[in-house]
Design an enzyme around this catalytic site. Structure first.
Site, mmCIF file in Angstrom:
data_model
loop_
_atom_site.group_PDB
_atom_site.id
_atom_site.type_symbol
_atom_site.label_atom_id
_atom_site.label_comp_id
_atom_site.label_asym_id
_atom_site.label_seq_id
_atom_site.Cartn_x
_atom_site.Cartn_y
_atom_site.Cartn_z
ATOM 1 N N ASP A 67 -11.751 19.424 -3.539
ATOM 2 C CA ASP A 67 -12.996 20.180 -3.674
ATOM 3 C C ASP A 67 -14.113 19.628 -2.789
ATOM 4 O OD1 ASP A 67 -13.104 17.841 -5.185
ATOM 5 O OD2 ASP A 67 -13.159 18.868 -7.103
ATOM 6 N N ASP A 136 -15.623 17.485 -19.365
ATOM 7 C CA ASP A 136 -15.340 18.771 -20.021
ATOM 8 C C ASP A 136 -13.878 19.198 -19.826
ATOM 9 O OD1 ASP A 136 -15.273 19.489 -17.344
ATOM 10 O OD2 ASP A 136 -16.991 20.844 -17.432
ATOM 11 N N HIS A 138 -12.193 19.286 -16.945
ATOM 12 C CA HIS A 138 -11.835 19.952 -15.679
ATOM 13 C C HIS A 138 -10.927 19.083 -14.803
ATOM 14 C CE1 HIS A 138 -15.803 18.273 -13.768
ATOM 15 N NE2 HIS A 138 -14.809 17.511 -13.377
ATOM 16 N N GLU A 143 -13.755 24.431 -14.131
ATOM 17 C CA GLU A 143 -14.538 24.246 -15.346
ATOM 18 C C GLU A 143 -13.938 25.066 -16.491
ATOM 19 O OE1 GLU A 143 -16.338 21.829 -15.135
ATOM 20 O OE2 GLU A 143 -18.092 21.979 -13.854
HETATM 21 C C1 F6R Z 1 -13.240 15.242 -7.704
HETATM 22 C C2 F6R Z 1 -12.727 16.074 -8.781
HETATM 23 C C3 F6R Z 1 -13.233 15.952 -10.174
HETATM 24 C C4 F6R Z 1 -13.235 14.521 -10.687
HETATM 25 C C5 F6R Z 1 -13.754 14.460 -12.113
HETATM 26 C C6 F6R Z 1 -13.869 13.048 -12.625
HETATM 27 O O1 F6R Z 1 -12.608 15.533 -6.479
HETATM 28 O O2 F6R Z 1 -11.903 16.875 -8.499
HETATM 29 O O3 F6R Z 1 -12.438 16.750 -11.014
HETATM 30 O O4 F6R Z 1 -11.941 14.007 -10.635
HETATM 31 O O5 F6R Z 1 -15.005 15.078 -12.198
HETATM 32 O O6 F6R Z 1 -14.861 12.368 -11.933
HETATM 33 P P1 F6R Z 1 -15.020 10.787 -12.090
HETATM 34 O O7 F6R Z 1 -13.800 10.184 -11.505
HETATM 35 O O8 F6R Z 1 -16.235 10.458 -11.294
HETATM 36 O O9 F6R Z 1 -15.155 10.527 -13.558
#
Ligand code: F6R
Length: 270
Positions: A67, A136, A138, A143
């Site tokens: 992403d 959440d 994801h 989301e």
């Molecule tokens: C990032 C991504 C997100 C993160 C998730 C957890 O490329 O795809 O899904 O993996 O938001 O973020 P952290 O690792 O910062 O807790």
């Protein structure tokens, strides 16, 4: 789903980096799906070490990131393009033309998303997809409510994701600077990878880890889609695994795999 419980963050990163190293050694031109965020940082540090100390070769590796924020240029220090170069790509011998990160400045984001899907297909599909999980539930920026069949597209981020990202990347008082939209691979895109590796650590992730591993498959917790994948590995530290009902069973399975399974195979082969 294989659940591995590491004793701490360091062991978790060692296991995750070990799985990626193994993938690259077995198939030097592997197509890797990569994630950003705080979770994979230690894993990337270890991969850099394996490159420098053991000569782990990235020259034929192809990567696709999950992403990117919409509206952030590559050189913005909060862009995922910047993050990946800073934390991994600049320190290994990857060929820049093999790197794919969604373009947050694409003039026609929807056409870009279609092109990104085609590029993944042209590369032969993703061999191993690394994932983190949001508070959440994801994966990538899928989301709650994202279709489990979704493809790469533009998604609006939830308030919680905006808040989490504000704290982690921009500083607590900078919430207004976090972009509201992102280009993200879909859940359907992710499920097509041949192998999935989701990692999570810390108390903050304990309740969502219980939900996605032991709860129902639901688009309200998109990580639960991993239950539908035939080759998904989840590596957690003790804190993130704290609320799992079957925690002891997962540990027992790992122990038996190491100690007993080979004996059974040997006996059957006699
Ligand atoms: C990032 C991504 C997100 C993160 C998730 C957890 O490329 O795809 O899904 O993996 O938001 O973020 P952290 O690792 O910062 O807790």
């Amino acid at each position: 789903m294989e659940v591995i419980i590491a004793k701490d963050r360091q062991e978790l990163a060692e296991i995750a980096a070990g799985i990626i190293r193994e993938q690259i050694r077995r198939k030097p031109n592997s197509v890797l799906g990569l994630a950003t965020g705080s979770t994979p940082e230690d894993t990337y540090k270890r991969l850099i070490r394996y490159h420098k100390e053991e000569g782990l070769d990235f020259s034929k590796v192809v990567t696709f990131n999950l992403d990117e924020y919409l509206g952030l240029p590559k050189d913005h220090d909060q862009s995922y393009w910047y993050f990946m170069h800073d934390r991994l790509f600049n320190h290994v011998n990857i060929n820049p033309s093999n790197i794919h990160v969604p373009d947050g400045m694409a003039p026609d984001p929807e056409a870009f998303c279609d092109w990104y899907e085609e590029e993944i297909e042209r590369a032969g599909g993703i061999d191993l997809q690394l994932l983190g999980i949001g508070g959440d539930g994801h994966i990538a920026f899928n989301e709650p409510g994202s279709s489990l069949a979704s493809r790469t597209r533009v998604k609006a981020l939830t308030e919680q994701t905006i808040k989490d990202n504000a704290e982690l990347f921009f500083g607590k008082d900078k919430q207004h600077l976090v972009p509201r939209f992102a280009i993200t691979m879909g859940v359907g895109t992710i499920l097509e990878a041949r192998k999935l590796l989701l990692i999570a650590f810390g108390k903050r992730k304990a309740s969502i880890c219980k939900k996605f591993i032991e709860g129902p498959v639901t688009s309200m917790v998109t990580a639960s889609a991993l239950q539908l994948h035939p080759n998904a590995i989840v590596v957690l530290d003790e804190e993130a695994a704290a609320e799992l009902e079957y925690k002891e069973y997962y540990k027992w399975v790992q122990k038996m795999k190491k100690e007993e399974y080979q004996k059974v195979l040997d006996r059957l082969a006699q």
